[in-house]
Design an enzyme around this catalytic site. Structure first.
Site, short mmCIF file in Angstrom:
data_model
loop_
_atom_site.label_atom_id
_atom_site.label_comp_id
_atom_site.label_asym_id
_atom_site.label_seq_id
_atom_site.Cartn_x
_atom_site.Cartn_y
_atom_site.Cartn_z
N CYS A 21 0.81 -1.22 0.00
CA CYS A 21 0.00 0.00 0.00
C CYS A 21 0.85 1.27 0.00
O CYS A 21 1.02 1.94 1.03
CB CYS A 21 -0.98 0.04 1.16
SG CYS A 21 -2.24 1.30 0.82
N CYS A 33 -5.77 1.84 -4.68
CA CYS A 33 -5.32 2.43 -3.44
C CYS A 33 -6.30 3.53 -3.04
O CYS A 33 -6.32 4.60 -3.65
CB CYS A 33 -3.91 3.01 -3.64
SG CYS A 33 -3.20 3.57 -2.10
P1 FAD Z 1 -0.46 -10.81 3.82
O1 FAD Z 1 -1.90 -10.51 3.84
O2 FAD Z 1 0.46 -9.90 4.56
O3 FAD Z 1 -0.28 -12.32 4.33
C1 FAD Z 1 0.94 -13.00 4.37
C2 FAD Z 1 0.79 -14.15 5.34
O4 FAD Z 1 1.90 -15.03 5.21
C3 FAD Z 1 0.76 -13.70 6.80
O5 FAD Z 1 -0.42 -14.16 7.42
C4 FAD Z 1 2.01 -14.32 7.40
O6 FAD Z 1 1.84 -14.72 8.75
C5 FAD Z 1 2.24 -15.50 6.49
N1 FAD Z 1 3.63 -15.96 6.46
C6 FAD Z 1 4.75 -15.22 6.41
N2 FAD Z 1 5.83 -16.00 6.40
C7 FAD Z 1 5.39 -17.28 6.43
C8 FAD Z 1 6.04 -18.55 6.46
N3 FAD Z 1 7.36 -18.68 6.44
N4 FAD Z 1 5.26 -19.66 6.50
C9 FAD Z 1 3.89 -19.55 6.51
N5 FAD Z 1 3.24 -18.38 6.50
C10 FAD Z 1 3.99 -17.26 6.46
N6 FAD Z 1 -4.44 -2.87 0.49
C11 FAD Z 1 -5.54 -2.41 -0.17
O7 FAD Z 1 -5.99 -3.05 -1.11
N7 FAD Z 1 -6.16 -1.25 0.16
C12 FAD Z 1 -5.73 -0.49 1.20
O8 FAD Z 1 -6.31 0.54 1.51
C13 FAD Z 1 -4.57 -0.95 1.94
N8 FAD Z 1 -4.10 -0.24 2.98
C14 FAD Z 1 -3.07 -0.75 3.74
C15 FAD Z 1 -2.65 -0.04 4.84
C16 FAD Z 1 -1.66 -0.54 5.67
C17 FAD Z 1 -1.20 0.27 6.85
C18 FAD Z 1 -1.08 -1.81 5.39
C19 FAD Z 1 -0.03 -2.40 6.31
C20 FAD Z 1 -1.47 -2.51 4.27
C21 FAD Z 1 -2.47 -1.99 3.43
N9 FAD Z 1 -2.89 -2.67 2.28
C22 FAD Z 1 -3.96 -2.18 1.55
C23 FAD Z 1 -2.08 -3.77 1.74
C24 FAD Z 1 -2.65 -5.15 1.98
O9 FAD Z 1 -2.94 -5.36 3.34
C25 FAD Z 1 -1.64 -6.19 1.49
O10 FAD Z 1 -1.23 -5.85 0.18
C26 FAD Z 1 -2.26 -7.59 1.47
O11 FAD Z 1 -2.57 -7.98 2.79
C27 FAD Z 1 -1.30 -8.58 0.80
O12 FAD Z 1 -1.77 -9.88 0.92
P2 FAD Z 1 -0.74 -11.10 0.98
O13 FAD Z 1 -1.56 -12.33 1.10
O14 FAD Z 1 0.24 -11.00 -0.11
O15 FAD Z 1 0.09 -10.86 2.33
#
Ligand code: FAD
Ligand code: UQ1
Length: 447
Positions: free
Chosen positions: A195, A375
């Site tokens: 983000c 965003c």
């Molecule tokens: P995540 O949701 O972060 O999940 C990754 C997972 O992998 C976690 O649960 C973690 O525990 C797990 N993991 C890590 N390492 C391992 C391992 N070795 N073995 C097993 N599991 C593991 N997005 C939007 O669309 N709109 C917004 O307005 C927005 N605002 C945001 C504001 C903030 C402050 C933040 C921090 C993020 C924001 N986002 C927003 C971004 C969004 O939250 C992320 O892009 C999204 O969560 C990505 O998804 P993901 O599955 O790739 O990663």
């Protein structure tokens, strides 16, 4: 490898997917297990949970194994609102057990080693998991430690906060309420982040709060970004720069926070255009966005990653470039789009179709991921600019009006509709982004 009571590799057909095994769990002696599964999902965040839901319901009970270490699943996009006092941290979390699909087998552990050549992973607890197909969705890790003195300041200095972590997000609103005047600094690091709008959303909320509480004139609001632009898409960058000008916010480009000295109330930045050049600035409030990188377990697996440590996938279908039985989704991949949950939603439908085709031994479908991401740039307590765009930085707006204008309607969507969409539709495998709505609102014209 020992297995329980039946041959693991048997061909079964569930719905339209042809799969070659069902999960088997064998406990050897102590607590160590040898697990075999058809689809292994690593990470139960936005991408892992949504995709596991899709495949668990199609493939049947325990055909999908998810490895995820955390007890709580956070809706991270809400943390911008938590920082502004509009929601609480508790509002943003649900028990992990309640969001992971009940038809999948949850291994509450983290992957400690990937072995893509042998289709297996090892967990920190010592389990070995053999898979036929794998989806990597481990997200990004927060590297607060890469900024000297920042962890210490976050632990001890009530004026230093970060919306990026559940450990510190509660500090933001308290620091905002306690702010009496002086320099208020907001930073954007020198790495890709999730983000990319969040480091400045908090600043606009802060500014409006001060105006409402009669403290604006006492504040000197400064945004330091490592980038050379305020936002990566021209249309929205122009609007945001104008907003900063109008609201008296000073923007400094190409400066990266490298040190926080809390006892001296100082933040030091490196000048990215002048090697060795630094700038030190006093602060009365500091919102820091940490550097970010992929979890070490992934970045150290040379077979899986590019030079920067991201899972190396095709940008059009997120299939791994060297291992066709591996796909990625979300923040940990090298798909060159802005990393958001909205991008994950846009990737879900494409990954589902391509992974299902690979599983069934069928040709890949023509559907391709266009880099869709979004965003919601919250600009205060009741306004938002809803940026949506593709790989080329071209706006891909859903709604039938100009989303580059500050609006209450898009703020309402961000605050009230998006969380519901996330918890109830996306995590259950039913939301693949707003493409159909976009087409409907634009009468089938455009992309
Ligand atoms: P995540 O949701 O972060 O999940 C990754 C997972 O992998 C976690 O649960 C973690 O525990 C797990 N993991 C890590 N390492 C391992 C391992 N070795 N073995 C097993 N599991 C593991 N997005 C939007 O669309 N709109 C917004 O307005 C927005 N605002 C945001 C504001 C903030 C402050 C933040 C921090 C993020 C924001 N986002 C927003 C971004 C969004 O939250 C992320 O892009 C999204 O969560 C990505 O998804 P993901 O599955 O790739 O990663
Ligand atoms: C989106 O799909 C999504 O995923 C659930 C988000 O994550 C929280 C978003 O912030 C946005 C803006 C979208 C895009 C959806 C619409 C209806 C524009």
């Amino acid at each position: 490898m020992r297995c329980l009571d039946r041959p693991v590799l048997r061909i079964i057909k569930v719905n339209k997917f042809k799969v070659s095994s069902e999960a088997n769990f064998a406990t050897s002696g102590q607590s160590r297990q040898d697990i075999k599964c058809d689809l292994l999902v690593v990470g139960g965040g936005a991408g892992g949970c949504s995709m596991a839901a899709k495949f668990a319901s199609k493939l049947g009970k325990n055909k999908v194994v998810i490895v995820e270490p955390k007890d709580v699943h956070y809706y991270q996009p809400m943390w911008t609102l938590v920082g502004g006092g509009m929601k609480t941290l508790a509002d943003s979390g649900r028990a992990m057990a309640s969001v992971l699909p009940s038809d999948a087998h949850w291994v509450k552990d983290q992957v400690a080693e990937f072995s893509p050549k042998t289709n297996s992973v090892r967990t920190k607890g010592g389990d070995s998991i053999q898979y036929n197909f794998m989806l990597v969705a481990v997200g990004l890790k927060l590297d607060f430690h890469k900024i000297k003195g920042l962890e210490d300041a976050l632990a001890k200095d009530p004026r230093v906060c970060s919306n990026y972590s559940p450990l510190y997000v509660d500090k933001t609103f308290k620091a905002l309420q306690n702010f009496q005047g002086g320099p208020a600094l907001f930073t954007f690091p020198n790495t890709p982040i999730k983000c990319a709008g969040a480091p400045q959303k908090v600043m606009y909320i802060f500014e409006e709060y001060l105006r409402k509480h009669g403290k604006r004139d006492a504040a000197d609001i400064k945004y330091y970004t490592s980038l050379g632009v305020i936002f990566g898409v021209k249309k929205y960058a122009a609007v945001l720069l104008e907003l900063c000008k109008k609201r008296g916010i000073e923007v400094t480009f190409r400066h990266n926070l490298i040190e926080v000295n809390s006892s001296a109330s100082e933040a030091t930045f490196e000048n990215l255009d002048k090697p060795g050049g630094t700038l030190t600035q006093k602060y009365s409030f500091l919102h820091a966005t940490p550097a970010m990188s992929t979890p070490e377990v992934l970045s150290k697996c040379a077979d899986l990653v590019d030079k920067a440590g991201y899972l190396e996938v095709s940008k059009t279908n997120l299939q791994h470039v060297r291992f066709p039985n591996i796909f990625g989704i979300g923040d940990c991949t090298n798909a060159p789009t802005s990393k958001t949950a909205a991008a994950v939603a846009g990737q879900c439908g494409v990954v589902k179709k391509h992974l299902a085709a690979v599983m069934a031994g069928k040709p890949l479908p023509s559907v391709a991921y266009d880099g869709y991401t979004s965003c919601p740039l919250v600009t205060g307590y009741s306004s938002c600019i809803l940026a949506e765009f593709d790989y080329d930085g071209q706006p891909l707006e859903t709604l039938p009006f100009d989303q580059g204008k500050e609006r209450w309607s898009t703020f309402f969507m961000k605050k009230t509709i998006m969380p519901q969409l996330y918890w109830h539709a996306m995590l259950n495998g039913y939301w693949e982004g707003p493409k159909l709505f976009r087409k409907a609102f634009h009468l089938g014209m455009g992309k």
